[in-house]
Structures are given as C-alpha cells and as structure tokens.
Scaffold this motif. Sequence first.
Motif, PDB file in Angstrom:
ATOM      1  N   ASP A  61      37.469  21.790  20.771  1.00 40.65           N
ATOM      2  CA  ASP A  61      37.100  21.333  19.424  1.00 40.65           C
ATOM      3  C   ASP A  61      36.268  20.049  19.457  1.00 40.65           C
ATOM      4  O   ASP A  61      35.608  19.713  18.467  1.00 40.65           O
ATOM      5  N   ASP A  62      36.292  19.324  20.565  1.00 39.28           N
ATOM      6  CA  ASP A  62      35.510  18.094  20.686  1.00 39.28           C
ATOM      7  C   ASP A  62      34.060  18.366  21.068  1.00 39.28           C
ATOM      8  O   ASP A  62      33.233  17.450  21.075  1.00 39.28           O
ATOM      9  N   ASN A  63      33.757  19.607  21.421  1.00 38.53           N
ATOM     10  CA  ASN A  63      32.401  19.971  21.830  1.00 38.53           C
ATOM     11  C   ASN A  63      31.572  20.297  20.589  1.00 38.53           C
ATOM     12  O   ASN A  63      31.848  21.274  19.887  1.00 38.53           O
ATOM     13  N   TYR A  64      30.566  19.506  20.290  1.00 34.41           N
ATOM     14  CA  TYR A  64      29.786  19.702  19.067  1.00 34.41           C
ATOM     15  C   TYR A  64      28.753  20.818  19.176  1.00 34.41           C
ATOM     16  O   TYR A  64      28.130  21.200  18.180  1.00 34.41           O
ATOM     17  N   CYS A  65      28.545  21.368  20.371  1.00 37.66           N
ATOM     18  CA  CYS A  65      27.523  22.412  20.540  1.00 37.66           C
ATOM     19  C   CYS A  65      27.857  23.622  19.676  1.00 37.66           C
ATOM     20  O   CYS A  65      28.948  24.191  19.770  1.00 37.66           O
ATOM     21  N   ASP A  66      26.911  24.015  18.830  1.00 35.84           N
ATOM     22  CA  ASP A  66      27.106  25.175  17.957  1.00 35.84           C
ATOM     23  C   ASP A  66      26.129  26.297  18.309  1.00 35.84           C
ATOM     24  O   ASP A  66      25.857  27.168  17.482  1.00 35.84           O
ATOM     25  N   ASN A  67      25.610  26.249  19.551  1.00 32.94           N
ATOM     26  CA  ASN A  67      24.689  27.290  20.033  1.00 32.94           C
ATOM     27  C   ASN A  67      23.441  27.416  19.151  1.00 32.94           C
ATOM     28  O   ASN A  67      22.934  28.519  18.940  1.00 32.94           O
ATOM     29  N   CYS A  68      22.939  26.300  18.657  1.00 32.46           N
ATOM     30  CA  CYS A  68      21.761  26.349  17.779  1.00 32.46           C
ATOM     31  C   CYS A  68      20.519  26.836  18.510  1.00 32.46           C
ATOM     32  O   CYS A  68      19.580  27.339  17.899  1.00 32.46           O
ATOM     33  N   GLY A  69      20.467  26.639  19.827  1.00 34.54           N
ATOM     34  CA  GLY A  69      19.351  27.141  20.617  1.00 34.54           C
ATOM     35  C   GLY A  69      18.130  26.245  20.663  1.00 34.54           C
ATOM     36  O   GLY A  69      17.116  26.608  21.270  1.00 34.54           O
ATOM     37  N   LEU A  70      18.195  25.062  20.049  1.00 37.39           N
ATOM     38  CA  LEU A  70      17.024  24.181  20.058  1.00 37.39           C
ATOM     39  C   LEU A  70      16.723  23.660  21.462  1.00 37.39           C
ATOM     40  O   LEU A  70      15.572  23.338  21.768  1.00 37.39           O
ATOM     41  N   CYS A  71      17.744  23.589  22.315  1.00 43.64           N
ATOM     42  CA  CYS A  71      17.500  23.190  23.708  1.00 43.64           C
ATOM     43  C   CYS A  71      16.568  24.195  24.376  1.00 43.64           C
ATOM     44  O   CYS A  71      15.661  23.828  25.133  1.00 43.64           O
ATOM     45  N   MET A  72      16.795  25.482  24.106  1.00 41.09           N
ATOM     46  CA  MET A  72      15.936  26.527  24.671  1.00 41.09           C
ATOM     47  C   MET A  72      14.549  26.488  24.049  1.00 41.09           C
ATOM     48  O   MET A  72      13.537  26.660  24.735  1.00 41.09           O
ATOM     49  N   ALA A  73      14.504  26.249  22.749  1.00 36.94           N
ATOM     50  CA  ALA A  73      13.217  26.194  22.053  1.00 36.94           C
ATOM     51  C   ALA A  73      12.362  25.030  22.542  1.00 36.94           C
ATOM     52  O   ALA A  73      11.132  25.071  22.457  1.00 36.94           O
ATOM     53  N   ALA A  74      13.014  23.989  23.069  1.00 36.51           N
ATOM     54  CA  ALA A  74      12.294  22.807  23.543  1.00 36.51           C
ATOM     55  C   ALA A  74      11.886  22.916  24.997  1.00 36.51           C
ATOM     56  O   ALA A  74      11.234  22.014  25.526  1.00 36.51           O
ATOM     57  N   CYS A  75      12.257  24.002  25.660  1.00 37.89           N
ATOM     58  CA  CYS A  75      11.982  24.171  27.092  1.00 37.89           C
ATOM     59  C   CYS A  75      10.771  25.055  27.300  1.00 37.89           C
ATOM     60  O   CYS A  75      10.826  26.264  27.042  1.00 37.89           O
ATOM     61  N   HIS A 181      21.521  16.436  19.966  1.00 40.59           N
ATOM     62  CA  HIS A 181      22.231  15.307  19.362  1.00 40.59           C
ATOM     63  C   HIS A 181      23.403  15.851  18.558  1.00 40.59           C
ATOM     64  O   HIS A 181      23.324  16.966  18.004  1.00 40.59           O
ATOM     65  N   PRO A 182      24.505  15.099  18.464  1.00 38.71           N
ATOM     66  CA  PRO A 182      25.653  15.594  17.697  1.00 38.71           C
ATOM     67  C   PRO A 182      25.337  15.910  16.237  1.00 38.71           C
ATOM     68  O   PRO A 182      25.934  16.805  15.645  1.00 38.71           O
ATOM     69  N   ASP A 183      24.392  15.184  15.642  1.00 42.89           N
ATOM     70  CA  ASP A 183      24.040  15.404  14.244  1.00 42.89           C
ATOM     71  C   ASP A 183      22.985  16.508  14.134  1.00 42.89           C
ATOM     72  O   ASP A 183      21.900  16.397  14.702  1.00 42.89           O
ATOM     73  N   LYS A 184      23.276  17.569  13.389  1.00 49.03           N
ATOM     74  CA  LYS A 184      22.369  18.715  13.286  1.00 49.03           C
ATOM     75  C   LYS A 184      21.014  18.327  12.699  1.00 49.03           C
ATOM     76  O   LYS A 184      19.964  18.808  13.134  1.00 49.03           O
ATOM     77  N   ASP A 185      21.052  17.482  11.685  1.00 47.93           N
ATOM     78  CA  ASP A 185      19.798  17.067  11.055  1.00 47.93           C
ATOM     79  C   ASP A 185      18.924  16.291  12.031  1.00 47.93           C
ATOM     80  O   ASP A 185      17.696  16.445  12.042  1.00 47.93           O
ATOM     81  N   GLU A 186      19.552  15.453  12.849  1.00 46.42           N
ATOM     82  CA  GLU A 186      18.797  14.692  13.839  1.00 46.42           C
ATOM     83  C   GLU A 186      18.210  15.630  14.893  1.00 46.42           C
ATOM     84  O   GLU A 186      17.082  15.441  15.348  1.00 46.42           O
ATOM     85  N   ARG A 187      18.977  16.641  15.259  1.00 47.00           N
ATOM     86  CA  ARG A 187      18.484  17.653  16.206  1.00 47.00           C
ATOM     87  C   ARG A 187      17.227  18.328  15.675  1.00 47.00           C
ATOM     88  O   ARG A 187      16.228  18.466  16.366  1.00 47.00           O
ATOM     89  N   ARG A 188      17.289  18.759  14.420  1.00 47.06           N
ATOM     90  CA  ARG A 188      16.140  19.438  13.812  1.00 47.06           C
ATOM     91  C   ARG A 188      14.949  18.501  13.698  1.00 47.06           C
ATOM     92  O   ARG A 188      13.796  18.902  13.897  1.00 47.06           O
ATOM     93  N   ARG A 189      15.225  17.231  13.365  1.00 46.97           N
ATOM     94  CA  ARG A 189      14.136  16.250  13.255  1.00 46.97           C
ATOM     95  C   ARG A 189      13.438  16.077  14.593  1.00 46.97           C
ATOM     96  O   ARG A 189      12.205  16.026  14.673  1.00 46.97           O
ATOM     97  N   ARG A 190      14.226  15.991  15.659  1.00 47.10           N
ATOM     98  CA  ARG A 190      13.642  15.809  16.993  1.00 47.10           C
ATOM     99  C   ARG A 190      12.838  17.039  17.409  1.00 47.10           C
ATOM    100  O   ARG A 190      11.781  16.911  18.036  1.00 47.10           O
ATOM    101  N   HIS A 191      13.338  18.225  17.071  1.00 48.05           N
ATOM    102  CA  HIS A 191      12.599  19.445  17.412  1.00 48.05           C
ATOM    103  C   HIS A 191      11.272  19.486  16.669  1.00 48.05           C
ATOM    104  O   HIS A 191      10.228  19.829  17.230  1.00 48.05           O
ATOM    105  N   GLN A 192      11.301  19.124  15.386  1.00 52.15           N
ATOM    106  CA  GLN A 192      10.067  19.095  14.598  1.00 52.15           C
ATOM    107  C   GLN A 192       9.095  18.060  15.161  1.00 52.15           C
ATOM    108  O   GLN A 192       7.886  18.313  15.249  1.00 52.15           O
ATOM    109  N   LEU A 193       9.627  16.915  15.555  1.00 57.08           N
ATOM    110  CA  LEU A 193       8.792  15.862  16.133  1.00 57.08           C
ATOM    111  C   LEU A 193       8.092  16.373  17.392  1.00 57.08           C
ATOM    112  O   LEU A 193       6.895  16.135  17.591  1.00 57.08           O
ATOM    113  N   LEU A 194       8.847  17.083  18.230  1.00 54.05           N
ATOM    114  CA  LEU A 194       8.276  17.627  19.464  1.00 54.05           C
ATOM    115  C   LEU A 194       7.183  18.641  19.178  1.00 54.05           C
ATOM    116  O   LEU A 194       6.076  18.553  19.720  1.00 54.05           O
ATOM    117  N   THR A 195       7.476  19.602  18.319  1.00 50.01           N
ATOM    118  CA  THR A 195       6.545  20.702  18.095  1.00 50.01           C
ATOM    119  C   THR A 195       5.318  20.299  17.285  1.00 50.01           C
ATOM    120  O   THR A 195       4.336  21.034  17.242  1.00 50.01           O
TER     121      THR A 195
END
Length: 234
Positions: A61-75, A181-195
Amino acid sequence: TPGGALDMFPDLSHRYLAVRAGVGSFGLSGNVLDAKYGAGVILGAVVTAAELIPTEPLPEDDNYCDNCGLCMAACASGLMDAGEKTTVTLGGVEFSYSKRKNYLRCEYVCGGFTGLEPKGKWSTWSPGRFPVPEHDEEYLPAIITGIKAYAQWPPMPGGHYHSLMKQKLYLTCGNCQMICHPDKDERRRRHQLLTQSGVVVQKADGSLVALTPEEASQAMEAMAPERRALYQEA
C-alpha cells in the motif's frame, strides 16, 4: 554472466537490496521509488561483515505506482516490455516489475549515441538521430555504428569517463526516473514538458540547442553532408 562487464549485470544489485530492505518499492519501470522523491534517487551501498538486523520490505500500500505507463512513454529505446513482467524472489518475498529488454537499448539511448524518439517529435539531450531498432539483436550493430560517429562529435558539456569506453561518455537520458513522481499531476506535467521540449541539435562548437522538430530538421539539412552523417543515416 557470459559477456562479463559488457552485460551490465552487477554482482550486487542495489535495486534489489533496496526494495527487499524497505528503502523503496519497485515501480512498473523496475526503478526504485521513494515516497517523497519518486524514482529520481541514486542508491549507494556499504558492504560490511557487521551482523545487522534485517528490515522488512515496505507494505504494498506504500507503493504509489499505479501502472500509468508514463515511464514507458518517456523511454525512446523501448527498454521496458509493456506486456511481460519479471518476478524475483528476495528473502522469500516476491517482487514484480516490467521485463527489461536488451540493456543495449538503454546504453544506446541513455549513453547518448542517439536520442530521437521514433516519431521524431522530441528527443533526449543527445543530438544523435540514428534510428532506434525494433529488435534486440539489432542493437549491437547499431551501437558500433553509433560509437564511430560519436567519437567525431565536438566535445559536449559535461561527460565522464566510463570503464567500457575509451572516450568520454555523455549520459543524455534518465527520463523514466525523472518523469516518475508520487503526485499524478506532477507526473503528467513532466511528461508534457518532455514531449513539448523539442529536438536537440549540436552546433559546430559542441553546444546543444533544443529546437522544434521542424527547425531541427532544417538545421540538419543545412549541414554539410559529411557532418550530417555524424548524427543520422544518409
């Protein structure tokens, strides 16, 4: 392992030790996640004969990973398999993460030999535009070609000497760690920044500049053919 150091499998895995000892959790990427800093951490270890008391893994339950897949999208290399998992048993406890394909994929892209993602919309900080092969067995020839060109690039800022290289290595990626990042919104922001950050091109003085995909293509076309051949296939 058969290839020794070239296989890039350490005798002691910091990732495995960290997860089994409760320092962090495995994300979908296989990177170690910290509840505060995400995957953007660097692990260190001390080998000792001291009889320390083992600590248990973190609760699932302490693992925040929700399998969003953005790590793969960034590779850009496609290192992580979207369909298969690797499961390891450490101290009687099972852990799973995405199966990693040939590690030469990561060496090819993170090592800076190429960096343009397959659709050409963004890149890592590598100015290389050599194609990213689809199949694992195609990576060794691709890296050999990349090394020959890489050796002729003007020196870039930074870099360090690596035990497997006779020249400076410029690590130009790490997006799977930086985007998570633990925060989903921050994750999406970083992905958008990259792309939306553009495509990197190297100037004659060695400096790097990020341009739009269209501007980058124009800059490459404006290069003399022999210089352009150092970054992309003819």
